[in-house]
Design an enzyme around this catalytic site. Sequence first.
Site: not given
Length: 308
Positions: A193, A235-237, A239
């Site tokens: 992420t 854009m951690h979430d 992914t």
Amino acid sequence: MLKRRPIIIDTDPGIDDAVAIAAAVFCESLDVKLISTVSGNVSINHTTKNAQKLIEFFGKDIPVAQGASKPLIKQLEDASHIHGETGMAGYEFPEPTKELHEKNSIEAMRDVILNSEEKITIVPIGPLTNIALLLKTYPEVKENIEEIVLMGGSSGRGNHTPAAEFNIYADPEAAKIVFAQGVKIVVCPLDVTSIATLDLETINKLRDMNKVGEMFYSLFNHYRGGSVSKGGLKMHDLTTIAYLDKPELFEKVETFVDVETTPGYTEGFMIVDFRGVYKKEANATFCTEINVEEFRKWMLNIFENIKF
Ligand code: RIB
Ligand code: CA
């Protein structure tokens, strides 16, 4: 007719949560049945209000249910330094008009799961408090859960402390419970992420696309998860949604995962036993690599097809 996967998103919006929610509700292969909110990035009042504002902004009739206002044991430590005071600084959304779900999100998730003809995929993109409460309170839901695809953890350094990623650190006891429930889990960790970023070119394309892209451009000006000049915005979430819609973007391994809960420097540290040192059964699919260029193309494709 494309078969759509039914999912529940458990979230603490949060600017990168907002991008993930947008991608999920406009993705043709997914059917978002419920948005469950949790405290994390900011307080439960803000995360819940933010979720309601987003769903109405996107014009979607998806129920929003409020979940846990604090972690199972420890005090809430938020991430407002990353997302701003309200969790979605940078854009003035209209006040939500629709009522919140009449039940708390643990009950609401139980109802959706037990009443679904198809197995439900749960997508936690905040601390795991609600998921631990759901699985411990209503273990019968497990047989109708397809899998849990979560953003959290890291096989290396953390981002909130040197040892721990924020979602796991925020409620390590909840995370430890979730990984011990025997439910199929896919982990989207910082390993992937932190490099799943939007560069300036992608952000400018997004801005010029439509009302949703314009809104995100405004939010990104207040997002401190990475930097456009240094590698891009993380854009951690998002992914987790990419994994559900386009799993071929990822490399992954089956491995044993656990979480350190002892207070101190290693609190929230995720043990990822790639070499099987502890001789424990694998309990997670752990994403190790992502094709960043294809991730950016995938994201732009979803957003350019949004029709308002
Ligand atoms: O460490 C990244 C995670 O923490 C993301 O879910 C982000 O929204 C924050 O909650
Ligand atoms: Ca989040």
